[in-house]
Structures are given as C-alpha cells and as structure tokens.
Design a protein around this motif. Structure first.
Motif, PDB file in Angstrom:
ATOM      1  N   ARG A 226       0.846  -1.197   0.000  1.00  0.00           N
ATOM      2  CA  ARG A 226       0.000   0.000   0.000  1.00  0.00           C
ATOM      3  C   ARG A 226       0.874   1.237   0.000  1.00  0.00           C
ATOM      4  O   ARG A 226       1.965   1.251   0.573  1.00  0.00           O
ATOM      5  CB  ARG A 226      -0.869   0.049   1.264  1.00  0.00           C
ATOM      6  N   GLN A 227       0.358   2.287  -0.630  1.00  0.00           N
ATOM      7  CA  GLN A 227       1.085   3.550  -0.750  1.00  0.00           C
ATOM      8  C   GLN A 227       0.069   4.653  -0.475  1.00  0.00           C
ATOM      9  O   GLN A 227      -1.089   4.554  -0.884  1.00  0.00           O
ATOM     10  CB  GLN A 227       1.590   3.653  -2.182  1.00  0.00           C
ATOM     11  N   TRP A 228       0.483   5.685   0.241  1.00  0.00           N
ATOM     12  CA  TRP A 228      -0.423   6.809   0.440  1.00  0.00           C
ATOM     13  C   TRP A 228       0.403   8.075   0.619  1.00  0.00           C
ATOM     14  O   TRP A 228       1.638   8.019   0.648  1.00  0.00           O
ATOM     15  CB  TRP A 228      -1.360   6.563   1.622  1.00  0.00           C
ATOM     16  N   ALA A 229      -0.274   9.208   0.751  1.00  0.00           N
ATOM     17  CA  ALA A 229       0.425  10.488   0.918  1.00  0.00           C
ATOM     18  C   ALA A 229      -0.247  11.300   2.016  1.00  0.00           C
ATOM     19  O   ALA A 229      -1.437  11.114   2.302  1.00  0.00           O
ATOM     20  CB  ALA A 229       0.393  11.281  -0.391  1.00  0.00           C
ATOM     21  N   GLY A 230       0.522  12.183   2.620  1.00  0.00           N
ATOM     22  CA  GLY A 230      -0.022  13.088   3.636  1.00  0.00           C
ATOM     23  C   GLY A 230       0.794  14.369   3.608  1.00  0.00           C
ATOM     24  O   GLY A 230       1.765  14.477   2.846  1.00  0.00           O
ATOM     25  N   PHE A 231       0.399  15.316   4.433  1.00  0.00           N
ATOM     26  CA  PHE A 231       1.125  16.591   4.444  1.00  0.00           C
ATOM     27  C   PHE A 231       2.121  16.699   5.592  1.00  0.00           C
ATOM     28  O   PHE A 231       1.797  16.354   6.725  1.00  0.00           O
ATOM     29  CB  PHE A 231       0.138  17.765   4.574  1.00  0.00           C
ATOM     30  N   TYR A 232       3.317  17.209   5.260  1.00  0.00           N
ATOM     31  CA  TYR A 232       4.180  17.805   6.264  1.00  0.00           C
ATOM     32  C   TYR A 232       3.761  19.282   6.278  1.00  0.00           C
ATOM     33  O   TYR A 232       3.747  19.924   5.220  1.00  0.00           O
ATOM     34  CB  TYR A 232       5.651  17.793   5.839  1.00  0.00           C
ATOM     35  N   VAL A 233       3.418  19.809   7.417  1.00  0.00           N
ATOM     36  CA  VAL A 233       3.082  21.233   7.535  1.00  0.00           C
ATOM     37  C   VAL A 233       4.345  21.916   8.073  1.00  0.00           C
ATOM     38  O   VAL A 233       4.811  21.598   9.170  1.00  0.00           O
ATOM     39  CB  VAL A 233       1.873  21.427   8.473  1.00  0.00           C
TER      40      VAL A 233
ATOM     41  N   GLY B 160      -1.318  24.787  17.593  1.00  0.00           N
ATOM     42  CA  GLY B 160      -0.245  23.798  17.692  1.00  0.00           C
ATOM     43  C   GLY B 160      -0.112  23.148  16.327  1.00  0.00           C
ATOM     44  O   GLY B 160      -0.976  22.387  15.907  1.00  0.00           O
ATOM     45  N   THR B 161       0.943  23.503  15.597  1.00  0.00           N
ATOM     46  CA  THR B 161       1.104  22.960  14.245  1.00  0.00           C
ATOM     47  C   THR B 161       2.511  23.248  13.727  1.00  0.00           C
ATOM     48  O   THR B 161       3.369  23.757  14.445  1.00  0.00           O
ATOM     49  CB  THR B 161       0.051  23.574  13.281  1.00  0.00           C
ATOM     50  N   GLY B 162       2.756  22.888  12.444  1.00  0.00           N
ATOM     51  CA  GLY B 162       4.013  23.262  11.792  1.00  0.00           C
ATOM     52  C   GLY B 162       5.195  22.394  12.162  1.00  0.00           C
ATOM     53  O   GLY B 162       6.321  22.869  12.277  1.00  0.00           O
ATOM     54  N   TYR B 163       4.953  21.102  12.328  1.00  0.00           N
ATOM     55  CA  TYR B 163       6.001  20.208  12.851  1.00  0.00           C
ATOM     56  C   TYR B 163       6.902  19.604  11.795  1.00  0.00           C
ATOM     57  O   TYR B 163       7.700  18.721  12.126  1.00  0.00           O
ATOM     58  CB  TYR B 163       5.354  19.033  13.570  1.00  0.00           C
ATOM     59  N   SER B 164       6.764  19.954  10.530  1.00  0.00           N
ATOM     60  CA  SER B 164       7.445  19.217   9.454  1.00  0.00           C
ATOM     61  C   SER B 164       7.105  17.728   9.586  1.00  0.00           C
ATOM     62  O   SER B 164       5.957  17.408   9.824  1.00  0.00           O
ATOM     63  CB  SER B 164       8.963  19.421   9.496  1.00  0.00           C
ATOM     64  N   GLY B 165       8.132  16.869   9.533  1.00  0.00           N
ATOM     65  CA  GLY B 165       7.879  15.420   9.597  1.00  0.00           C
ATOM     66  C   GLY B 165       8.023  14.865  10.991  1.00  0.00           C
ATOM     67  O   GLY B 165       8.333  13.683  11.156  1.00  0.00           O
TER      68      GLY B 165
ATOM     69  N   HIS C 284      10.561  24.253  12.904  1.00  0.00           N
ATOM     70  CA  HIS C 284      10.132  24.007  14.285  1.00  0.00           C
ATOM     71  C   HIS C 284       8.634  24.285  14.369  1.00  0.00           C
ATOM     72  O   HIS C 284       8.117  25.113  13.619  1.00  0.00           O
ATOM     73  CB  HIS C 284      10.865  24.939  15.263  1.00  0.00           C
ATOM     74  N   PRO C 285       7.952  23.639  15.303  1.00  0.00           N
ATOM     75  CA  PRO C 285       6.509  23.871  15.407  1.00  0.00           C
ATOM     76  C   PRO C 285       6.170  25.260  15.946  1.00  0.00           C
ATOM     77  O   PRO C 285       7.029  25.962  16.475  1.00  0.00           O
ATOM     78  CB  PRO C 285       6.063  22.799  16.416  1.00  0.00           C
TER      79      PRO C 285
ATOM     80  N   LYS D  75      18.462  21.182  11.657  1.00  0.00           N
ATOM     81  CA  LYS D  75      19.212  20.633  10.514  1.00  0.00           C
ATOM     82  C   LYS D  75      18.889  19.159  10.248  1.00  0.00           C
ATOM     83  O   LYS D  75      19.049  18.685   9.125  1.00  0.00           O
ATOM     84  CB  LYS D  75      20.711  20.766  10.773  1.00  0.00           C
ATOM     85  N   ALA D  76      18.460  18.440  11.293  1.00  0.00           N
ATOM     86  CA  ALA D  76      18.194  17.001  11.099  1.00  0.00           C
ATOM     87  C   ALA D  76      16.731  16.797  10.723  1.00  0.00           C
ATOM     88  O   ALA D  76      15.905  16.394  11.539  1.00  0.00           O
ATOM     89  CB  ALA D  76      18.549  16.228  12.361  1.00  0.00           C
ATOM     90  N   VAL D  77      16.422  17.088   9.470  1.00  0.00           N
ATOM     91  CA  VAL D  77      15.046  16.956   8.981  1.00  0.00           C
ATOM     92  C   VAL D  77      15.010  15.810   7.979  1.00  0.00           C
ATOM     93  O   VAL D  77      15.850  15.739   7.079  1.00  0.00           O
ATOM     94  CB  VAL D  77      14.600  18.275   8.300  1.00  0.00           C
ATOM     95  N   ILE D  78      14.037  14.925   8.131  1.00  0.00           N
ATOM     96  CA  ILE D  78      13.915  13.813   7.168  1.00  0.00           C
ATOM     97  C   ILE D  78      12.705  14.090   6.287  1.00  0.00           C
ATOM     98  O   ILE D  78      11.618  14.314   6.794  1.00  0.00           O
ATOM     99  CB  ILE D  78      13.702  12.459   7.876  1.00  0.00           C
TER     100      ILE D  78
END
Ligand code: FAD
Length: 376
Positions: A297-304, A324-329, A310-311, A373-376
């Motif tokens: 299975r494959q799907w997609a979602g948002f990184y905000v 409370g938002t903006g967390y990237s991944g 940083h959130p 800097k450590a963003v995946i």
C-alpha cells in the motif's frame, strides 16, 4: 447552540493529546470537532518514528520529555499503542557528515539524550543485513523508537470518551464570531458553539482557518508519500535513516518507509509511481535482501512546514485562540509533550518548559528563528 470552555478543532495527535492533558489537569468542559474521522489527517498517515536525535536545544529537550510520556502512555493508556524503543540508526556517508553529527550528538548528550556515534562494526551488530558500502559510521540513539499512530489515537479517544469528553466527528468548522477581539462562537456545518477558548489543531488547514481570523501564519503544506510492504517475520527493530530515506518494521511485520520526492508545496495528495521507484531503489541499495519484498500500500499526507522547521505552539494575536502545528515530519513524536505544554498554556497562560517559549508564533515577527538541521 452548544457551550464549551475549550473547543479543540482537529482530531489528530495535537488535538487529542491536548484534550488528554486538559482532562488530566481537571478541565471538564472540553470538546473536539473533527471534519472527518479521528486520524484522517497527517497523524493517521505518518511513518511511526519517534526520535530525540535533533540539532537544537528546543527539539532535543521537547523530545526527551516526549519520550518519557510515550513510555508512560505505553503503560497507562487503555489500549496498546505499541511504543517500542528500537532506536534510530542514522547512517553517515562522508567525513563532513560524521563531524557534523558528532557535534549534534554532543548537544544531545548535554541535554540527557544517550545518542552516540558508532562504527561500521557496531552498525553491523545492530542491523546485520545492511549494505555498508559507502557508509563510514552512524549516529545511534537506543531510546528512540516508534509507535503505531492509529492505535495511539484510538487509545487516546477511548480515554477521552471514558472521561466524558465529546468528540464530534464528521463535523467541519466553517467560521468564527468575534466580539471585542475575542472568539465567542465557532460555527460548523452542523451547529454553533459558544466558547471561552479555541485551539486550532488543524494541521494542513491551519493557515486557511487562521486567515479567516485575519492571522497570517508562515506555514506551507508539502506532500510526502509512504509505503508499507507485505508482513515479514520480525527482523528489524530500529528506524534506519539514509539521507531522506527512512524505514523500519512495524509490530505487524510490515516494512514502512518513505523518501523525499522534493516537490514544491501543494494541496494535492496524489501518489506516484516515481515515488515507489525512488523508494525501492534507495531501499535496495542499503538493504539488498529486501529486493524481493512486495509493497502492498502507498499513500500520501502533508508535512506542515514552518520557515525554521520548528513547530508553532501557544498563543496568537487573538487572546483566546491557541495553535499547535508546523512540525514538518515530526509532529507525531512531539504530540505528547506538545499536548501537555498546550494544556498548561491554555489554563495557566505560560509554559512549564523554558524551551517552549522559543516556539511561539511571535518568533517570526521578532526574527528569532531557530534552524533544525536534522530533517527527514
Ligand atoms: P493532523 O493529524 O493533520 O490533524 C489535523 C486534523 O484537523 C485533521 O484530522 C483534519 O481533518 C482536522 N481539521 C482540519 N480542518 C478542520 C476543520 N475546519 N474542522 C474540523 N476539523 C478540521 N511525524 C513523526 O513524528 N514521525 C514520523 O515518522 C512521521 N512520518 C510522517 C510521514 C508522512 C508520510 C507524513 C505525511 C507525516 C509524517 N509525520 C511524522 C508528521 C506527522 O504526521 C504530523 O506532524 C502530525 O501528525 C501532525 O498532527 P496534527 O494533529 O497537528 O495534524
């Protein structure tokens, strides 16, 4: 018209975790409104990962505290959440990266996170089947791990319902009434709510809803895709990271993972063959034995995503509106501590962790960005 002290908009990890801590703090008049089902946003689509290997004091301290809550939730929530501390193994392919991660590890250790740089031999002991060609070491933290997102939300939901909290699903917030600069009513497609305070825990819809209230929040939605394989015998406990590739094995035996397709911000969540191809090639390069595994299975979602990765947590220019938002991944892993921080902030007007003061919306106006800097 319904009446609540605190109305939470959004049934993802931010909304449910904050409701959990409001209940724990003795606040009873709380409700959650979710436009679809609980977990339908990014939380139910995420990659399960929980790590403390970050590069800023804010993220490291928040994640150190979040892991303590993950441990507590594993023991205390009504349903199993499958939190497992299998570690994060961050593969490094150049001297430059190795030196950079040595510095990150120093900072992590300073704030009590037991990460360390390990050799190729130690990598082999942790994950014997990795192809180590081109890898010169890794950053390793054994107390990082994973949990199962929908199980976490289900368990929090059961806790909240047992505590008398109402969750109104399939109900969408459309608008707000303001008097003297404060929100007095929240209007949905089904009802009206008279409120004392509102939390926007609306993930990728936050920018749009805040705009309705005249607030501009620097957020962008990036599509990220992810896959799971057929179930296999359990053989892999850490999350392995190699550039933008990440993968682990769920407690049900499925390989789950993703990689970045470097697309611009967008509002569609279509999946693509190109993603599967890129993921498969990267996975097989580092783990050749998985070449014959079937992806199911494959799907997609948002990184905000915020400009400093940083959130944004805390207050807004409207005195009874919180976000409370903006967390990237990494919003799933931060969910427990962010919920605890937000519940305290909404009821006491302040944070109990110094580092959270640097994560409010005002930092963008004040030019006080903190770069992760450590963003995946
Ligand atoms: P969401 O879970 O998106 O919840 C917001 C909710 O608000 C939604 O359910 C939505 O329906 C509802 N809503 C919106 N507007 C309205 C409205 N008007 N009225 C009512 N309800 C509304 N994070 C990690 O920590 N670890 C990972 O391994 C990880 N992997 C990821 C992999 C992928 C592919 C993706 C897409 C994300 C990943 N993330 C990961 C990020 C993580 O999923 C998010 O940061 C986190 O789930 C955000 O939670 P949230 O509660 O803020 O938002």
């Amino acid at each position: 018209m319904k009446n609540y002290d605190i109305l939470i908009i959004g049934g993802g990890i931010t909304g449910l975790s904050t409701a959990y801590y409001l209940v724990r703090n003795g606040v009873k008049s709380v409700a959650i409104i979710e436009k679809s089902y609980v977990g339908s946003g990014s939380t139910g689509r995420c990659g399960t990962g929980i790590r403390q290997q970050f590069t800023t004091r804010e993220h490291i301290v928040l994640m150190r505290e979040s892991v303590k809550i993950w441990q507590y939730w594993e023991e205390s929530l009504p349903l199993p959440i499958h939190f497992r501390q299998g570690g994060y193994l961050w593969l490094l392919r150049s001297e430059e990266a190795l030196n950079e991660y040595k510095n990150h590890v120093r900072l992590q250790n300073l704030f009590g996170v037991p990460s360390r740089i390990i050799s190729r031999e130690e990598i082999k002991e942790i994950v014997p089947d990795l192809n180590l060609e081109g890898i010169i070491g890794a950053s390793w933290c054994p107390t990082d791990g994973s949990a199962y997102p929908q199980d976490v939300l289900d368990s929090l939901r059961v806790f909240l319902i047992n505590s008398g909290i109402k969750i109104f699903d399939y109900e969408e917030v459309l608008d707000f009434e303001l008097k003297s600069g404060r929100i007095t009513e929240v209007i949905t497609n089904k009802d009206k709510y008279s409120v004392s305070s509102v939390l926007l825990a609306t993930g990728s819809d936050t920018k749009r809803l805040a705009n309705k209230l005249g607030i501009d929040i620097p957020l962008e939605n990036y599509k990220h895709q992810i896959v799971v394989s057929e179930p296999l015998k359990i053989f892999l406990s850490p999350m392995v990271v190699d550039g933008s590739l990440y993968f682990t094995q769920t407690y049900r035996g499925r390989i789950i993972g993703g990689t970045d397709t470097n697309e611009p911000p967008q509002e569609n969540l279509d999946t693509s063959y190109e993603f599967v191809e890129k993921f498969s090639n990267e996975l097989i390069r580092v783990f050749p034995k998985l070449a014959s595994v079937r992806l199911m299975r494959q799907w997609a979602g948002f990184y905000v995503v915020t400009p400093d990765k940083h959130p944004i947590i805390g207050g807004t220019p409207i005195p009874n509106l919180y976000i409370g938002t903006g967390y990237s991944g990494h919003g799933f892993m931060l969910g427990p501590i962010v919920g605890k921080l937000l519940a305290h902030y909404i009821t006491h007007g302040m944070f109990f962790l110094e580092e959270a003061n640097n994560l409010t919306l005002s930092r963008f106006k004040e030019g006080k960005l903190i770069i992760e800097k450590a963003v995946i």
